[in-house]
Design a protein around this motif. Sequence first.
Motif, PDB file in Angstrom:
ATOM      1  N   LEU A  31       0.826  -1.204   0.000  1.00 19.50           N
ATOM      2  CA  LEU A  31       0.000   0.000   0.000  1.00 19.50           C
ATOM      3  C   LEU A  31       0.864   1.259   0.000  1.00 19.50           C
ATOM      4  O   LEU A  31       0.413   2.326  -0.424  1.00 19.50           O
ATOM      5  CB  LEU A  31      -0.934  -0.002   1.213  1.00 19.50           C
ATOM      6  CG  LEU A  31      -1.875  -1.203   1.310  1.00 19.50           C
ATOM      7  CD1 LEU A  31      -2.626  -1.194   2.641  1.00 19.50           C
ATOM      8  CD2 LEU A  31      -2.850  -1.212   0.143  1.00 19.50           C
ATOM      9  N   ILE A  32       2.074   1.135   0.519  1.00 18.85           N
ATOM     10  CA  ILE A  32       3.051   2.218   0.527  1.00 18.85           C
ATOM     11  C   ILE A  32       4.317   1.680  -0.122  1.00 18.85           C
ATOM     12  O   ILE A  32       4.720   0.539   0.127  1.00 18.85           O
ATOM     13  CB  ILE A  32       3.334   2.711   1.966  1.00 18.85           C
ATOM     14  CG1 ILE A  32       2.102   3.425   2.529  1.00 18.85           C
ATOM     15  CG2 ILE A  32       4.539   3.639   2.008  1.00 18.85           C
ATOM     16  CD1 ILE A  32       2.247   3.849   3.971  1.00 18.85           C
ATOM     17  N   SER A  33       4.958   2.467  -0.965  1.00 16.00           N
ATOM     18  CA  SER A  33       6.130   2.000  -1.697  1.00 16.00           C
ATOM     19  C   SER A  33       7.337   1.837  -0.772  1.00 16.00           C
ATOM     20  O   SER A  33       7.441   2.482   0.272  1.00 16.00           O
ATOM     21  CB  SER A  33       6.470   2.981  -2.821  1.00 16.00           C
ATOM     22  OG  SER A  33       6.981   4.192  -2.290  1.00 16.00           O
ATOM     23  N   ARG A  34       8.244   0.966  -1.179  1.00 15.14           N
ATOM     24  CA  ARG A  34       9.481   0.788  -0.422  1.00 15.14           C
ATOM     25  C   ARG A  34      10.301   2.076  -0.429  1.00 15.14           C
ATOM     26  O   ARG A  34      11.012   2.373   0.539  1.00 15.14           O
ATOM     27  CB  ARG A  34      10.298  -0.356  -1.026  1.00 15.14           C
ATOM     28  CG  ARG A  34       9.673  -1.734  -0.855  1.00 15.14           C
ATOM     29  CD  ARG A  34      10.596  -2.807  -1.398  1.00 15.14           C
ATOM     30  NE  ARG A  34      10.871  -2.600  -2.811  1.00 15.14           N
ATOM     31  CZ  ARG A  34      11.899  -3.134  -3.459  1.00 15.14           C
ATOM     32  NH1 ARG A  34      12.764  -3.892  -2.806  1.00 15.14           N
ATOM     33  NH2 ARG A  34      12.079  -2.901  -4.745  1.00 15.14           N
ATOM     34  N   GLU A  35      10.200   2.823  -1.514  1.00 17.76           N
ATOM     35  CA  GLU A  35      10.896   4.111  -1.609  1.00 17.76           C
ATOM     36  C   GLU A  35      10.405   5.068  -0.527  1.00 17.76           C
ATOM     37  O   GLU A  35      11.204   5.729   0.149  1.00 17.76           O
ATOM     38  CB  GLU A  35      10.662   4.717  -2.983  1.00 17.76           C
ATOM     39  CG  GLU A  35      11.243   6.093  -3.170  1.00 17.76           C
ATOM     40  CD  GLU A  35      10.918   6.680  -4.531  1.00 17.76           C
ATOM     41  OE1 GLU A  35      11.080   7.897  -4.692  1.00 17.76           O
ATOM     42  OE2 GLU A  35      10.499   5.917  -5.428  1.00 17.76           O
ATOM     43  N   ASP A  36       9.088   5.151  -0.360  1.00 16.08           N
ATOM     44  CA  ASP A  36       8.532   6.046   0.659  1.00 16.08           C
ATOM     45  C   ASP A  36       8.901   5.589   2.066  1.00 16.08           C
ATOM     46  O   ASP A  36       9.206   6.409   2.934  1.00 16.08           O
ATOM     47  CB  ASP A  36       7.008   6.128   0.514  1.00 16.08           C
ATOM     48  CG  ASP A  36       6.584   7.002  -0.657  1.00 16.08           C
ATOM     49  OD1 ASP A  36       7.445   7.733  -1.187  1.00 16.08           O
ATOM     50  OD2 ASP A  36       5.402   6.944  -1.037  1.00 16.08           O
ATOM     51  N   PHE A  37       8.875   4.272   2.289  1.00 18.29           N
ATOM     52  CA  PHE A  37       9.227   3.782   3.626  1.00 18.29           C
ATOM     53  C   PHE A  37      10.706   4.030   3.918  1.00 18.29           C
ATOM     54  O   PHE A  37      11.074   4.341   5.052  1.00 18.29           O
ATOM     55  CB  PHE A  37       8.911   2.300   3.762  1.00 18.29           C
ATOM     56  CG  PHE A  37       9.075   1.780   5.164  1.00 18.29           C
ATOM     57  CD1 PHE A  37       8.217   2.192   6.176  1.00 18.29           C
ATOM     58  CD2 PHE A  37      10.099   0.902   5.473  1.00 18.29           C
ATOM     59  CE1 PHE A  37       8.369   1.722   7.484  1.00 18.29           C
ATOM     60  CE2 PHE A  37      10.262   0.431   6.776  1.00 18.29           C
ATOM     61  CZ  PHE A  37       9.400   0.843   7.780  1.00 18.29           C
ATOM     62  N   ALA A  38      11.557   3.933   2.891  1.00 26.69           N
ATOM     63  CA  ALA A  38      12.973   4.238   3.068  1.00 26.69           C
ATOM     64  C   ALA A  38      13.155   5.711   3.438  1.00 26.69           C
ATOM     65  O   ALA A  38      13.966   6.050   4.314  1.00 26.69           O
ATOM     66  CB  ALA A  38      13.741   3.918   1.789  1.00 26.69           C
ATOM     67  N   THR A  39      12.404   6.582   2.779  1.00 27.94           N
ATOM     68  CA  THR A  39      12.466   8.014   3.093  1.00 27.94           C
ATOM     69  C   THR A  39      12.038   8.270   4.528  1.00 27.94           C
ATOM     70  O   THR A  39      12.675   9.045   5.259  1.00 27.94           O
ATOM     71  CB  THR A  39      11.568   8.807   2.131  1.00 27.94           C
ATOM     72  OG1 THR A  39      12.004   8.602   0.784  1.00 27.94           O
ATOM     73  CG2 THR A  39      11.610  10.296   2.442  1.00 27.94           C
ATOM     74  N   PHE A  40      10.959   7.604   4.960  1.00 27.98           N
ATOM     75  CA  PHE A  40      10.486   7.753   6.343  1.00 27.98           C
ATOM     76  C   PHE A  40      11.535   7.237   7.327  1.00 27.98           C
ATOM     77  O   PHE A  40      11.770   7.852   8.374  1.00 27.98           O
ATOM     78  CB  PHE A  40       9.176   7.003   6.527  1.00 27.98           C
ATOM     79  CG  PHE A  40       8.661   7.027   7.939  1.00 27.98           C
ATOM     80  CD1 PHE A  40       8.016   8.145   8.436  1.00 27.98           C
ATOM     81  CD2 PHE A  40       8.838   5.935   8.774  1.00 27.98           C
ATOM     82  CE1 PHE A  40       7.552   8.175   9.745  1.00 27.98           C
ATOM     83  CE2 PHE A  40       8.373   5.948  10.071  1.00 27.98           C
ATOM     84  CZ  PHE A  40       7.730   7.075  10.562  1.00 27.98           C
TER      85      PHE A  40
END
Length: 221
Positions: free
Chosen positions: A130-139
Amino acid sequence: MKLQLLLAAVWCTLSLDAQTPREIDSLLSRARERDQSVRQATLMLLKRLNTEGADHLPVSALDSLPLLSVQTQQIDRENTALLTALLRHGLPQGLSPESYSAIWLISDHADLKSQRHFRPFLKEATRQGLISREDFATFTDRLQLRRRKPQTYGTQSRILTLDGRQVIYIWPIRNPQQVNRFRREVGLDSIEEYIIRLKEEAGCEVIYDPQLSIRRLLKQE
């Protein structure tokens, strides 16, 4: 202010319990719009300041920077209260992709205590796709920056004012030799490409020093 935020959180909790996924989509869409609107206004003004110089900007434009900062903080507090209420019963299902992106965005701009609370929900959302790995890495990097720890993926930076000009420093990275491999694994471009894009967007110098320590960076502030 604390009482207002508490009342807002209580209202959100009672209200969201009766909301349909579509209605929650609408709430998150508005929250995302407010978040991005104030940040885009700040970015545009900072870019003008970096490219034109303070002497060539009207006083009213310069005076709006502190106001934008206050507005950003208020919006972040309100959005954090909304998301806290939304996640009270766990990660909601059946929302639009834009809503899950908004959940990540609000989490990324929340205070450290709230970010720690939101992290398991974001991790689960990433596991579900539901959330990209890219976004989770940024978080993940943002959380490390807030904790004053080295980041992993090189997505975070700090803006410093040196000799009257703004300079962006990439926040120190835990393993600089492997950063591009870590970035590729989550779908990010190379750190070199990221720096070029960041420089174009911000209109100021961007410095990445693999040897820079957090202590040295903070001393420059």
